[in-house]
Design a protein around this motif. Structure first.
Motif: not given
Length: 88
Positions: A69-77
């Motif tokens: 989830l953290a990786n997903f949020l970083r990519q989307n950010e």
């Protein structure tokens, strides 16, 4: 699975101390009466499934899921930052 035909007023036994009686029949429903010892839990299946789903949902997520989830949020950010910068 055992399949048994019963009419209203008839019963079936499970073991020595559980009795299931057919109380009423309609076109779409069967009304059952269940006699069982107090220590035997009798639940509708959907109640048990809901309880199990709620229990699973309440469990803490694994580190792997949190990391994903953290990786997903970083990519989307990063993607959001790029897109919002272009719009200005």
């Amino acid at each position: 699975m055992l399949v048994i035909r019963r009419r209203a007023g008839e019963s079936l036994l499970i073991g020595d101390n559980i009795e299931i009686e057919i109380l009423a029949l309609t076109q779409n429903h069967v009304k059952l009466g269940i006699r069982a010892p107090q220590e035997v839990t009798v639940l509708r299946k959907e109640v048990r499934l809901t309880h199990e789903h709620n229990r699973e949902a309440a469990e803490l997520p694994s580190l792997e899921r949190i990391s994903g989830l953290a990786n997903f949020l970083r990519q989307n950010e990063k993607s959001y930052s790029r897109n919002s910068g272009e719009a200005r």
